[in-house]
Design a protein around this motif. Structure first.
Motif, PDB file in Angstrom:
ATOM      1  N   THR A 227       0.871  -1.172   0.000  1.00 55.91           N
ATOM      2  CA  THR A 227       0.000   0.000   0.000  1.00 55.91           C
ATOM      3  C   THR A 227       0.909   1.223   0.000  1.00 55.91           C
ATOM      4  O   THR A 227       1.705   1.402   0.927  1.00 55.91           O
ATOM      5  CB  THR A 227      -0.911   0.032   1.244  1.00 55.91           C
ATOM      6  N   CYS A 228       0.823   2.036  -1.048  1.00 57.48           N
ATOM      7  CA  CYS A 228       1.748   3.156  -1.225  1.00 57.48           C
ATOM      8  C   CYS A 228       1.031   4.480  -0.974  1.00 57.48           C
ATOM      9  O   CYS A 228      -0.006   4.760  -1.589  1.00 57.48           O
ATOM     10  CB  CYS A 228       2.356   3.132  -2.623  1.00 57.48           C
ATOM     11  N   VAL A 229       1.606   5.291  -0.095  1.00 59.63           N
ATOM     12  CA  VAL A 229       0.966   6.505   0.384  1.00 59.63           C
ATOM     13  C   VAL A 229       1.903   7.693   0.209  1.00 59.63           C
ATOM     14  O   VAL A 229       3.101   7.605   0.526  1.00 59.63           O
ATOM     15  CB  VAL A 229       0.586   6.351   1.879  1.00 59.63           C
ATOM     16  N   ARG A 230       1.381   8.785  -0.294  1.00 57.98           N
ATOM     17  CA  ARG A 230       2.147  10.033  -0.404  1.00 57.98           C
ATOM     18  C   ARG A 230       1.926  10.849   0.866  1.00 57.98           C
ATOM     19  O   ARG A 230       0.784  11.015   1.319  1.00 57.98           O
ATOM     20  CB  ARG A 230       1.691  10.830  -1.625  1.00 57.98           C
ATOM     21  N   VAL A 231       3.023  11.348   1.421  1.00 59.81           N
ATOM     22  CA  VAL A 231       2.945  12.095   2.684  1.00 59.81           C
ATOM     23  C   VAL A 231       3.588  13.471   2.493  1.00 59.81           C
ATOM     24  O   VAL A 231       4.395  13.674   1.589  1.00 59.81           O
ATOM     25  CB  VAL A 231       3.645  11.327   3.827  1.00 59.81           C
ATOM     26  N   PRO A 232       3.240  14.443   3.350  1.00 57.74           N
ATOM     27  CA  PRO A 232       3.749  15.811   3.175  1.00 57.74           C
ATOM     28  C   PRO A 232       5.168  15.980   3.711  1.00 57.74           C
ATOM     29  O   PRO A 232       5.427  16.727   4.659  1.00 57.74           O
ATOM     30  CB  PRO A 232       2.733  16.654   3.955  1.00 57.74           C
TER      31      PRO A 232
END
Length: 345
Positions: A233-238
């Motif tokens: 599960t690939c998530v973009r974070v700030p």
């Protein structure tokens, strides 16, 4: 021996990092050429502390006489120019997704599968894996050798630099806009990225996974072992720079956290920072600008047989892209196949 090296996509985040890494590691370069699209012609990029390169047009550049190409221009552009450079006698080390799953193109992480470089001559192209895959397989390799991995479940926390400079600018603009009450500008992400996380990187596929998640599955199999099952599960974070991963591994035999810790401490490219106290782990902020894959939070998972969990962090522009490409070049020029090909040319 020194080599003529061309850097494609030299004005981008990864291209600039490639130039910096070549200089830092004192790769034997007799001549360096910076290439990009027509809109960047004449722009200047730094190569080391003293050299300034003027960007030339990729579309019209003659690759004859170039030994190595380090490439990060985007998949569609790579599909067009990489074969042209290869036909001219250069070996292309490509950071885009286009060539990774080509059966005639080695997909290489030097700490993991350097022997795959033996097949570079089939197309004169070598693929650099996806940034999130690279750091994970560097950490998994010594564990797999010791206890054979059956299954990996990974959740990634990926910085915006993986999407390019414009994505970094959008995070900055949105963050500033929240504080000064500006209108929210959203151009490069599907949702607001400032003070948010987005569980979506790359395009969706028919099974509900994204292409970024698919890359981690198929690339791990190609690099490490086709029998390993991977779910991502690939998530973009700030975060501006640095990817983090929460990795859960199931092995064929028991591997304790202490055993894994010692194996990883001896593994090339890995730094273990695993203290069970406040702050006794590595975050993307500490990993930015560093070459290592950092492993923390090692612990056994009692919910499955032979389970282990850990936290993994790396600079996605360095080990996740530019550094890995330069390490491939370093390993390649030492191989007899490459030396023989250069003599024949």
């Amino acid at each position: 021996m020194a080599y003529r090296v061309a850097i494609v996509g030299a004005t981008g985040n990864v291209g600039r990092e490639m130039l910096q890494t070549l200089a830092e590691r004192k790769f034997p370069v007799s001549d360096a050429v910076a290439l990009a699209s027509a809109r960047s012609i004449g722009r200047e990029v730094s190569f080391g502390e003293d050299d300034i390169l003027k960007v030339q047009d990729l579309a019209t550049f003659d690759f004859k006489g170039i030994d190595l190409v380090l490439s990060s221009p985007g998949a569609k552009i790579s599909a067009e120019f990489a074969p042209r450079a290869a036909r001219a006698g250069a070996v292309v080390i490509d950071n885009t997704s286009h060539w990774r799953m080509d059966p005639d193109v080695p997909l290489v992480v030097p700490e993991v599968n350097p022997n795959a470089l033996a097949g570079f001559g089939k197309k004169n192209i070598i693929a650099n894996p996806n940034c999130s895959t690279i750091q994970m397989v560097v950490a998994l390799k010594p564990l797999h050798d010791a206890a054979k991995i059956k299954r990996v479940v990974v959740s990634t926390y990926q910085s915006v630099s993986g999407k390019g400079k414009e994505a970094m600018d959008e995070l900055f603009t949105q963050t500033r806009g929240i504080y000064v009450n500006d209108a929210m500008v959203q151009e490069h992400f599907t949702k607001q990225i400032a003070f948010n996380v987005i569980p979506h990187i790359d395009n969706f596929m028919d099974d509900g996974s994204t292409k970024e998640e698919w890359k981690m599955v198929v690339e791990t199999k190609k690099i490490l072992d086709p029998s390993i099952k991977v779910h991502a599960t690939c998530v973009r974070v700030p975060v501006f720079i640095g990817h983090a991963e929460s990795v859960n591994v199931e092995f064929e035999r028991q591997l304790t956290a202490d055993e894994a810790r010692e194996l990883l401490r001896e593994a090339p490219g890995v730094s273990v920072v695993d203290h069970r106290v406040d702050g006794g782990y590595v975050t993307p902020a500490e990993a930015a600008g560093e070459d290592s894959v950092f492993v923390s939070r090692l612990r056994e998972d009692p919910t499955i047989e032979n389970g282990l969990a850990f936290w993994c962090v790396s600079d996605n522009l360095r080990k996740g892209a530019a550094l890995n490409a330069v390490q491939i070049a370093e390993a390649l020029v030492g191989r007899p196949e490459f030396k023989k090909a250069k003599k024949a040319a």
